[in-house]
Design a protein around this motif. Structure first.
Motif, PDB file in Angstrom:
ATOM      1  N   GLU A  36      67.704  26.810 -14.066  1.00 56.79           N
ATOM      2  CA  GLU A  36      67.903  27.083 -15.483  1.00 56.79           C
ATOM      3  C   GLU A  36      67.036  26.154 -16.310  1.00 56.79           C
ATOM      4  OE1 GLU A  36      71.545  27.148 -18.754  1.00 56.79           O
ATOM      5  OE2 GLU A  36      71.929  27.669 -16.657  1.00 56.79           O
ATOM      6  N   PHE A  37      66.451  26.708 -17.374  1.00 59.11           N
ATOM      7  CA  PHE A  37      65.563  25.944 -18.254  1.00 59.11           C
ATOM      8  C   PHE A  37      66.006  26.135 -19.704  1.00 59.11           C
ATOM      9  CE2 PHE A  37      63.321  27.493 -14.551  1.00 59.11           C
ATOM     10  CZ  PHE A  37      62.611  26.383 -14.086  1.00 59.11           C
ATOM     11  N   GLN A  38      65.864  25.077 -20.487  1.00 59.65           N
ATOM     12  CA  GLN A  38      66.169  25.124 -21.915  1.00 59.65           C
ATOM     13  C   GLN A  38      64.879  24.920 -22.703  1.00 59.65           C
ATOM     14  OE1 GLN A  38      69.339  25.700 -22.902  1.00 59.65           O
ATOM     15  NE2 GLN A  38      70.252  25.522 -20.864  1.00 59.65           N
ATOM     16  N   ARG A  39      64.720  25.671 -23.785  1.00 57.61           N
ATOM     17  CA  ARG A  39      63.533  25.559 -24.662  1.00 57.61           C
ATOM     18  C   ARG A  39      62.253  25.485 -23.822  1.00 57.61           C
ATOM     19  NH1 ARG A  39      63.683  27.591 -29.186  1.00 57.61           N
ATOM     20  NH2 ARG A  39      62.169  26.146 -30.105  1.00 57.61           N
ATOM     21  N   ILE A  40      62.076  26.497 -23.015  1.00 55.85           N
ATOM     22  CA  ILE A  40      60.964  26.520 -22.074  1.00 55.85           C
ATOM     23  C   ILE A  40      59.742  27.188 -22.694  1.00 55.85           C
ATOM     24  CG2 ILE A  40      61.900  28.645 -21.050  1.00 55.85           C
ATOM     25  CD1 ILE A  40      60.596  27.827 -18.419  1.00 55.85           C
ATOM     26  N   ASP A  41      58.581  26.602 -22.445  1.00 58.94           N
ATOM     27  CA  ASP A  41      57.313  27.180 -22.875  1.00 58.94           C
ATOM     28  C   ASP A  41      56.979  28.335 -21.945  1.00 58.94           C
ATOM     29  OD1 ASP A  41      54.724  27.806 -23.608  1.00 58.94           O
ATOM     30  OD2 ASP A  41      53.990  25.743 -23.571  1.00 58.94           O
ATOM     31  N   HIS A  57      49.120  34.531 -21.719  1.00 56.31           N
ATOM     32  CA  HIS A  57      49.093  33.078 -21.896  1.00 56.31           C
ATOM     33  C   HIS A  57      49.229  32.655 -23.357  1.00 56.31           C
ATOM     34  CE1 HIS A  57      48.123  33.034 -17.724  1.00 56.31           C
ATOM     35  NE2 HIS A  57      46.917  33.532 -17.889  1.00 56.31           N
ATOM     36  N   VAL A  58      50.059  33.394 -24.102  1.00 55.59           N
ATOM     37  CA  VAL A  58      50.345  32.969 -25.467  1.00 55.59           C
ATOM     38  C   VAL A  58      51.469  31.930 -25.423  1.00 55.59           C
ATOM     39  CG1 VAL A  58      49.599  35.140 -26.498  1.00 55.59           C
ATOM     40  CG2 VAL A  58      51.990  34.842 -25.882  1.00 55.59           C
ATOM     41  N   VAL A  59      51.415  30.997 -26.350  1.00 54.84           N
ATOM     42  CA  VAL A  59      52.387  29.905 -26.378  1.00 54.84           C
ATOM     43  C   VAL A  59      53.581  30.314 -27.229  1.00 54.84           C
ATOM     44  CG1 VAL A  59      52.783  27.496 -27.012  1.00 54.84           C
ATOM     45  CG2 VAL A  59      50.555  28.200 -26.091  1.00 54.84           C
ATOM     46  N   GLN A  60      54.708  30.551 -26.581  1.00 59.95           N
ATOM     47  CA  GLN A  60      55.972  30.820 -27.270  1.00 59.95           C
ATOM     48  C   GLN A  60      57.087  30.169 -26.460  1.00 59.95           C
ATOM     49  OE1 GLN A  60      54.296  33.291 -30.397  1.00 59.95           O
ATOM     50  NE2 GLN A  60      56.112  32.010 -30.156  1.00 59.95           N
ATOM     51  N   LEU A  61      58.164  29.810 -27.148  1.00 62.28           N
ATOM     52  CA  LEU A  61      59.301  29.176 -26.494  1.00 62.28           C
ATOM     53  C   LEU A  61      60.442  30.164 -26.333  1.00 62.28           C
ATOM     54  CD1 LEU A  61      59.441  25.771 -28.442  1.00 62.28           C
ATOM     55  CD2 LEU A  61      58.365  26.214 -26.215  1.00 62.28           C
ATOM     56  N   ALA A  62      61.246  29.953 -25.294  1.00 67.51           N
ATOM     57  CA  ALA A  62      62.494  30.688 -25.114  1.00 67.51           C
ATOM     58  C   ALA A  62      63.637  29.687 -25.146  1.00 67.51           C
ATOM     59  CB  ALA A  62      62.502  31.441 -23.793  1.00 67.51           C
ATOM     60  N   ASP A  63      64.718  30.067 -25.821  1.00 67.15           N
ATOM     61  CA  ASP A  63      65.872  29.169 -25.889  1.00 67.15           C
ATOM     62  C   ASP A  63      66.376  28.802 -24.502  1.00 67.15           C
ATOM     63  OD1 ASP A  63      65.832  29.062 -28.599  1.00 67.15           O
ATOM     64  OD2 ASP A  63      67.612  30.294 -28.930  1.00 67.15           O
ATOM     65  N   ARG A  64      66.368  29.800 -23.614  1.00 65.49           N
ATOM     66  CA  ARG A  64      66.953  29.570 -22.295  1.00 65.49           C
ATOM     67  C   ARG A  64      66.400  30.576 -21.303  1.00 65.49           C
ATOM     68  NH1 ARG A  64      73.136  30.866 -21.106  1.00 65.49           N
ATOM     69  NH2 ARG A  64      73.406  29.951 -19.036  1.00 65.49           N
ATOM     70  N   LEU A  65      66.118  30.127 -20.085  1.00 62.27           N
ATOM     71  CA  LEU A  65      65.639  31.003 -19.019  1.00 62.27           C
ATOM     72  C   LEU A  65      66.376  30.659 -17.733  1.00 62.27           C
ATOM     73  CD1 LEU A  65      62.069  32.225 -18.270  1.00 62.27           C
ATOM     74  CD2 LEU A  65      63.417  31.259 -16.398  1.00 62.27           C
ATOM     75  N   VAL A  66      66.897  31.678 -17.065  1.00 60.04           N
ATOM     76  CA  VAL A  66      67.623  31.497 -15.811  1.00 60.04           C
ATOM     77  C   VAL A  66      66.981  32.342 -14.724  1.00 60.04           C
ATOM     78  CG1 VAL A  66      69.826  31.791 -14.607  1.00 60.04           C
ATOM     79  CG2 VAL A  66      69.799  30.993 -16.979  1.00 60.04           C
ATOM     80  N   GLU A  67      66.629  31.708 -13.614  1.00 59.03           N
ATOM     81  CA  GLU A  67      66.141  32.429 -12.449  1.00 59.03           C
ATOM     82  C   GLU A  67      67.323  32.750 -11.538  1.00 59.03           C
ATOM     83  OE1 GLU A  67      63.369  29.728 -10.735  1.00 59.03           O
ATOM     84  OE2 GLU A  67      61.734  30.288 -12.094  1.00 59.03           O
ATOM     85  N   PHE A  68      67.371  33.953 -10.997  1.00 56.84           N
ATOM     86  CA  PHE A  68      68.463  34.319 -10.097  1.00 56.84           C
ATOM     87  C   PHE A  68      67.915  34.895  -8.798  1.00 56.84           C
ATOM     88  CE2 PHE A  68      67.565  38.247 -12.325  1.00 56.84           C
ATOM     89  CZ  PHE A  68      67.752  39.230 -11.374  1.00 56.84           C
ATOM     90  N   ASP A  69      68.672  34.666  -7.728  1.00 54.18           N
ATOM     91  CA  ASP A  69      68.229  35.059  -6.391  1.00 54.18           C
ATOM     92  C   ASP A  69      69.078  36.172  -5.796  1.00 54.18           C
ATOM     93  OD1 ASP A  69      68.384  34.042  -3.104  1.00 54.18           O
ATOM     94  OD2 ASP A  69      66.452  34.410  -4.055  1.00 54.18           O
ATOM     95  N   THR A  99      55.248  37.702 -29.501  1.00 53.51           N
ATOM     96  CA  THR A  99      54.701  37.462 -30.838  1.00 53.51           C
ATOM     97  C   THR A  99      55.498  36.410 -31.593  1.00 53.51           C
ATOM     98  OG1 THR A  99      56.044  39.257 -31.759  1.00 53.51           O
ATOM     99  CG2 THR A  99      53.828  39.819 -30.976  1.00 53.51           C
ATOM    100  N   ARG A 100      56.592  35.946 -30.997  1.00 54.33           N
ATOM    101  CA  ARG A 100      57.437  34.917 -31.623  1.00 54.33           C
ATOM    102  C   ARG A 100      58.254  34.223 -30.535  1.00 54.33           C
ATOM    103  NH1 ARG A 100      59.473  39.850 -32.955  1.00 54.33           N
ATOM    104  NH2 ARG A 100      58.490  39.764 -35.000  1.00 54.33           N
ATOM    105  N   ASP A 101      58.872  33.106 -30.882  1.00 49.87           N
ATOM    106  CA  ASP A 101      59.787  32.459 -29.948  1.00 49.87           C
ATOM    107  C   ASP A 101      60.953  33.394 -29.658  1.00 49.87           C
ATOM    108  OD1 ASP A 101      58.180  30.238 -29.951  1.00 49.87           O
ATOM    109  OD2 ASP A 101      59.470  29.055 -31.283  1.00 49.87           O
ATOM    110  N   TYR A 102      61.497  33.295 -28.452  1.00 47.91           N
ATOM    111  CA  TYR A 102      62.603  34.167 -28.060  1.00 47.91           C
ATOM    112  C   TYR A 102      63.914  33.392 -28.160  1.00 47.91           C
ATOM    113  CZ  TYR A 102      65.287  37.734 -25.693  1.00 47.91           C
ATOM    114  OH  TYR A 102      66.227  38.697 -25.401  1.00 47.91           O
ATOM    115  N   ASP A 103      64.761  33.790 -29.100  1.00 49.55           N
ATOM    116  CA  ASP A 103      65.994  33.060 -29.374  1.00 49.55           C
ATOM    117  C   ASP A 103      67.180  33.658 -28.622  1.00 49.55           C
ATOM    118  OD1 ASP A 103      65.937  35.395 -30.819  1.00 49.55           O
ATOM    119  OD2 ASP A 103      66.891  34.543 -32.613  1.00 49.55           O
ATOM    120  N   GLY A 104      67.016  33.829 -27.332  1.00 47.83           N
ATOM    121  CA  GLY A 104      68.076  34.388 -26.515  1.00 47.83           C
ATOM    122  C   GLY A 104      67.921  33.939 -25.076  1.00 47.83           C
TER     123      GLY A 104
END
Length: 337
Positions: free
Chosen positions: A4-9, A17-29, A58-63
């Protein structure tokens, strides 16, 4: 294994390769991990990000972003000529194609070197050189996030169309693909309907499975930029489908304009969006950090440091120019977020 990552580029997780942030990213197996995640919380906003090869931020992902990482490929069973192969969603698509070719299995070879993951292939119904994923797809296994239920959808329930499926429409935001099962063949069934494929295959010595794959890989490498060197999402635009009478009027004015059959039937045909863009003089066009690829007009590229907004502005310029010159609307193929 879940990370799990918080505020990940997201720069290294999207092929533009555009620079945008995501509030949270979870990898699942596994389905269990994903089920537990959605049972524990009900995110108001979420999406699946697989290989990031058909998306433009086109924008940061707030989810919440969920990413499949399970990548196992296996033969389920074999009966006479039919071989059923299951690929988990996190498997690299071209690794799957290479795996099948190495085992003498026909069906996916024309889809060689398409970037992305196996789980994304049914969403987009990826296609190239006269073949589409749906041609060999038997079923798609997915998890419904509202209930946690895992269901296997037969191909005829997936509403496949040209670069389209139920996963882009009714099931968008409701289901996450876990795996896909394909029915392949040990009987040679070459599809060589494109002239450049035929020529390359013949130059390699004939229509063997490995030669077809190698021919298509060579053609794609000669036309399409490597995402590691030049940010892009492959074909940015769909080939437009128009009424045959309209297409014939265009062809009377532009005799070298290619026409292709459409899945929609005899009264509609498919035009080549790349040809239209090229004839508008936009192949190789550049505006700041973004441009139209010099070898393939369907591809928009990030020369370095471009924003998603700048890519969209260029896409709108291309669409407007084609519409003004040919009276044809070309839609985007890339998922814009």
């Amino acid at each position: 294994m879940k990370r799990e990552f918080q505020r990940i580029d997201l720069r290294d997780r999207n092929s533009f390769h555009v620079v945008q942030l995501a509030d949270r990213l979870v990898e699942f197996d596994s389905a269990e991990e994903l089920r537990e995640l959605f049972a524990r919380e009900r995110p108001e906003k979420w999406m699946v990000l697989s290989g990031g090869n058909n998306i433009l931020f086109t924008r940061d992902y707030d989810g919440l972003i969920v990413t499949p990482v399970a990548d196992r490929i296996a033969i389920l069973d074999e009966r006479d000529d039919r071989v059923r192969v299951r690929a988990e969603a996190g498997a690299e698509w071209d690794d799957l194609v290479a795996w099948t070719v190495d085992r003498g299995l026909w069906g996916l070879e024309n889809l060689s070197l398409i970037p992305g993951k196996a789980g994304a292939a049914p969403v987009q119904n990826i296609g190239a050189y006269g073949a589409e994923a749906k041609d060999c797809l038997e079923s798609v296994e997915c998890l419904f996030t509202e209930t946690g239920a895992v269901e296997t959808l037969a191909a005829d329930r997936c509403a496949f169309g040209y670069r389209d499926s139920i996963f882009k429409r009714e099931l968008k935001g409701r289901a996450v693909i876990l795996s896909a099962t394909f029915v392949l063949s040990r009987t040679p069934r070459p599809r060589l309907g494109y002239g450049d494929v035929i020529r390359e295959v013949e130059a390699l010595g004939g229509a063997t499975l490995h030669n077809i794959r190698e021919a298509i890989c060579r053609i794609r490498r000669s036309k399409l930029p490597d995402t590691a060197e030049l940010g892009n999402a492959g074909s940015f635009f769909k080939n437009p489908v128009v009424e045959r009478a309209f297409a014939e009027r265009l062809k009377a004015e532009w005799p070298d304009m290619p026409l292709y059959p459409s899945d929609e039937g005899g009264e509609r045909v498919k035009l080549a969006a790349g040809w239209l863009i090229d004839r508008c003089g936009l192949k190789g066009y550049r505006r700041g950090a973004v441009g139209v690829h010099e070898k393939q007009a369907l591809v928009l590229v990030n020369h370095g440091g471009a924003t998603g907004g700048e890519v969209i502005e260029l896409a709108r310029l291309v669409q407007r120019t084609v519409r003004e010159r040919f009276g044809v609307e070309i839609d985007t193929e890339v998922n814009i977020v």
